[in-house]
Design an enzyme around this catalytic site. Sequence first.
Site, PDB file in Angstrom:
ATOM      1  N   ASP A 164       0.842  -1.085  -0.108  1.00  0.00           N
ATOM      2  CA  ASP A 164       0.113  -0.051   0.102  1.00  0.00           C
ATOM      3  C   ASP A 164       0.860   1.259  -0.014  1.00  0.00           C
ATOM      4  O   ASP A 164       2.002   1.134  -0.165  1.00  0.00           O
ATOM      5  CB  ASP A 164      -0.855  -0.072   1.280  1.00  0.00           C
ATOM      6  CG  ASP A 164      -2.154   0.666   0.997  1.00  0.00           C
ATOM      7  OD1 ASP A 164      -2.251   1.976   0.949  1.00  0.00           O
ATOM      8  OD2 ASP A 164      -3.183  -0.103   0.638  1.00  0.00           O
ATOM      9  N   ASP A 165       0.173   2.316   0.548  1.00  0.00           N
ATOM     10  CA  ASP A 165       0.841   3.684   0.502  1.00  0.00           C
ATOM     11  C   ASP A 165       2.414   3.545   1.042  1.00  0.00           C
ATOM     12  O   ASP A 165       2.461   3.014   2.211  1.00  0.00           O
ATOM     13  CB  ASP A 165       0.084   4.709   1.033  1.00  0.00           C
ATOM     14  CG  ASP A 165       0.391   6.093   0.686  1.00  0.00           C
ATOM     15  OD1 ASP A 165       1.221   6.661   0.116  1.00  0.00           O
ATOM     16  OD2 ASP A 165      -0.602   6.910   1.418  1.00  0.00           O
TER      17      ASP A 165
ATOM     18  N   ASP B  50      -5.787   4.596  -5.530  1.00  0.00           N
ATOM     19  CA  ASP B  50      -6.611   5.453  -4.824  1.00  0.00           C
ATOM     20  C   ASP B  50      -6.662   6.962  -5.206  1.00  0.00           C
ATOM     21  O   ASP B  50      -6.160   7.434  -6.159  1.00  0.00           O
ATOM     22  CB  ASP B  50      -5.769   5.536  -3.333  1.00  0.00           C
ATOM     23  CG  ASP B  50      -6.297   5.477  -2.111  1.00  0.00           C
ATOM     24  OD1 ASP B  50      -7.601   5.971  -2.247  1.00  0.00           O
ATOM     25  OD2 ASP B  50      -5.651   5.157  -1.000  1.00  0.00           O
TER      26      ASP B  50
ATOM     27  N   ASP C 117     -13.018   2.236   4.129  1.00  0.00           N
ATOM     28  CA  ASP C 117     -12.135   2.220   4.893  1.00  0.00           C
ATOM     29  C   ASP C 117     -12.487   1.570   6.232  1.00  0.00           C
ATOM     30  O   ASP C 117     -11.613   1.124   7.064  1.00  0.00           O
ATOM     31  CB  ASP C 117     -11.324   3.596   5.184  1.00  0.00           C
ATOM     32  CG  ASP C 117     -10.093   3.907   4.175  1.00  0.00           C
ATOM     33  OD1 ASP C 117      -9.980   3.062   3.387  1.00  0.00           O
ATOM     34  OD2 ASP C 117      -9.873   5.086   4.184  1.00  0.00           O
TER      35      ASP C 117
HETATM   36  C1  DGJ Z   1      -6.990   5.309   1.479  1.00  0.00           C
HETATM   37  C2  DGJ Z   1      -7.324   3.780   1.277  1.00  0.00           C
HETATM   38  O1  DGJ Z   1      -8.720   3.808   1.467  1.00  0.00           O
HETATM   39  C3  DGJ Z   1      -6.667   3.078   2.355  1.00  0.00           C
HETATM   40  O2  DGJ Z   1      -7.124   1.713   2.168  1.00  0.00           O
HETATM   41  C4  DGJ Z   1      -5.064   3.362   2.183  1.00  0.00           C
HETATM   42  O3  DGJ Z   1      -4.746   2.664   0.882  1.00  0.00           O
HETATM   43  C5  DGJ Z   1      -4.921   4.767   2.288  1.00  0.00           C
HETATM   44  N1  DGJ Z   1      -5.556   5.518   1.409  1.00  0.00           N
HETATM   45  C6  DGJ Z   1      -3.371   4.998   2.112  1.00  0.00           C
HETATM   46  O4  DGJ Z   1      -3.015   6.226   2.267  1.00  0.00           O
END
Ligand code: DGJ
Length: 743
Positions: free
Chosen positions: A367-368, A479, A549
């Site tokens: 991920d990020d 995203d 989320d």
């Molecule tokens: C928002 C996403 O919904 C999360 O799952 C995650 O990827 C974060 N951004 C990362 O910044």
Amino acid sequence: MSIVYHENTRTFHLYNDTISYIMMVLENDQLGQLYCGKRIRDKEDFSYLFELAERPTTSCVFDRDKIYTMASIRQEFPVYGTGDYRHPAVEILQNNGSRISEFVYESYEIFAGKPKLEGLPALYAEDESEAETLVIILRDPLTGIRAELLYSIYKTGGLLARSVRFINEGQEAVHLTRAMSLCLDLPDHEYDWIQFSGAWSRERTPRTRRLEYGVQSVDSMHGNSSHEQNPFVVLKRPTADEFQGEVFGFSFIYSGNFQIQAEVDGYAVTRMLVGIHPDCFDWKLEAGERFQTPEAVMVYSDRGLNGMSQTFHRFYQKRLARGYWRDRERPILINNWEATYFDFDEDKLVKIAAGAKNCGVELFVLDDGWFGARRDDHAGLGDWVAARELLPNGVKGVADRIEALGMKFGLWIEPEMVNRDSDLFRAHPDWALAVPGRKMTHGRYQYVLDFSRKEVVDCIYQMISAILRKAKVSYIKWDMNRCITECFSAAYPADRQGEIFHRYILGLYDLYERLTSEFPEVLFESCASGGGRFDPGMLYYAPQCWTSDDTDAVERLKIQYGTSMCYPISSMGSHVSVTPNHQVHRLTPLHTRANVAYFGTFGYELDLNKLPDVEIAEVKEQIAFMKKYRRLLQFGTFYRLESPFAGNQAAWMVVSEDQKTAIVGWYRILNTVNDRFMRVRLKGLNPDLCYSSNLSPVKAYGDELMNLGMLTTDESAGARSGDIEMLESMDFDSRIYVLTAEE
Ligand code: DGJ
């Protein structure tokens, strides 16, 4: 399926096994709406459906006639300013300052199949025989603007797809300031209006109210379809419910600003409008230019909300989603976001992946935080190059290590954004949307790149495609973590600034199209801080979307229930996360977290290495279960049975095409004691087949399970007979019943 034009009565009738849609060219050559609903047999003359009565105080069309008024006629493409005081489908600002136009019938075309909409997502036909399209050509004689109304109907299914194409065949430029994709005037207002509203982490809650005189609408002016509202509205008869009664669903295949509106006039006629939000929209159409609106979809069901949802699911899964992954079971993934947030390096990631692999997980998603100076959310967006201090051998290095474990590798990107603290912003400060001389509003310390400019999209494409060419990336999570502000582009003149919101979306779709066609086997999952852009436009490019989320199982019951009203199970990203949950801090049992997540794409959002052995054993069983049943779970026919919004219990189920296997998810929020016997009435089974269950020795025919219901009370499951253990019983409990028809 048929589209018929009756020359003598100038009547169009589109129909298939489920719906009929009837229009007529009116006496003043505008297009009238006569009927939309359950299929009726075709005939030459439906003109009795044209309703007109003398209405005092109205403005009339013909000299020496005081009855014929556009104020109360049901129309297909109404304008404002010539007697109809309701909100119009179209508004065109002309050189002399007038906004009045008049679209009159010119001709029509009927052809097999369904055309692509250039640069826009839309439903498609796999071969020409499965759909038919009607194009009705209207013209505003004074400006010369030609409007083509597109209607597509499929061989089966109560669905109609609509859009409008404008072509400026006049001499002068005009401004389209309103270009709705769908207008439908229904003859009465006896409906409940259901919208799907919320906010971050509580997306798509169904909100129902009675349709009232006047205007009611949902919209987004966020630049994306938004957490707050979804481009989807239901009108249902007040007596209709999940299983029976008449329902219309209106959905918009678009990811930007939208408006869906119902206006009930003084005579109870209901006008539905679906389209790009007319505020902040102003499209300059030079002579010779054309403008295509996005597609709006209308579904009619006489089998209640479930019937409507199943139609949407079938079409959005099979005729909107495309490509390699459309029909494929989705990989079970592990995502490191909630496990590490920004605190990771390559070894830590590989350890998480290895632990997951040991349990049977198939895909690891980074991920990020892996790129540029992105050690927290203040910097790095825009610099799509691996941070060497975290990934010494780049994305390829970590991808190779994951592949060596026998897993696939996936990567998070947020390509539409830029941090001020980034090389991209330092090199191109004018590439962010901003109004000269004014403050730039940030969201999560980031700014929105000007995707209305081709060179910006090209640059991002170069960076992302370079990674995908070099490293073995099998999945992308795309995203978008802020909405648009200061929507102004340095590249466009003043009289085109009203185009930027829409041009941004066209740029976004262009990037998606380029990446998905160059890397057809990469699975794309869209995301916008969870479910802020869960819309049909995205599903055309990315067959799945991170639903929210909020990963708490109890909250997810509601979010997934609401989302399922329009969107198929195979599109809903759903993961098991840790307890206490990171969003609501609730403790829920591991089995319930999985029992909710099974009804989606399924994955984990935690470090499995941190679970005790007993839970690891459970996770292994969950993954084995999902692998065994995911085709059915993701592609079976889905039924909502009991709403989590209604009480302490919720239930839903999927049924296989041959009706021989069904899986029921049953959920109880708080435990009860000494309670009444509870049962849930199942749906979609074969009444004549006898089903056995994984949780009870009792065998029952489909007709019993659907009419008497399946007992869900703990004791009923066999404790009395002494041959199976008492089922667990606790707060936030749940069960998965697998029903198999006996040969
Ligand atoms: C928002 C996403 O919904 C999360 O799952 C995650 O990827 C974060 N951004 C990362 O910044």
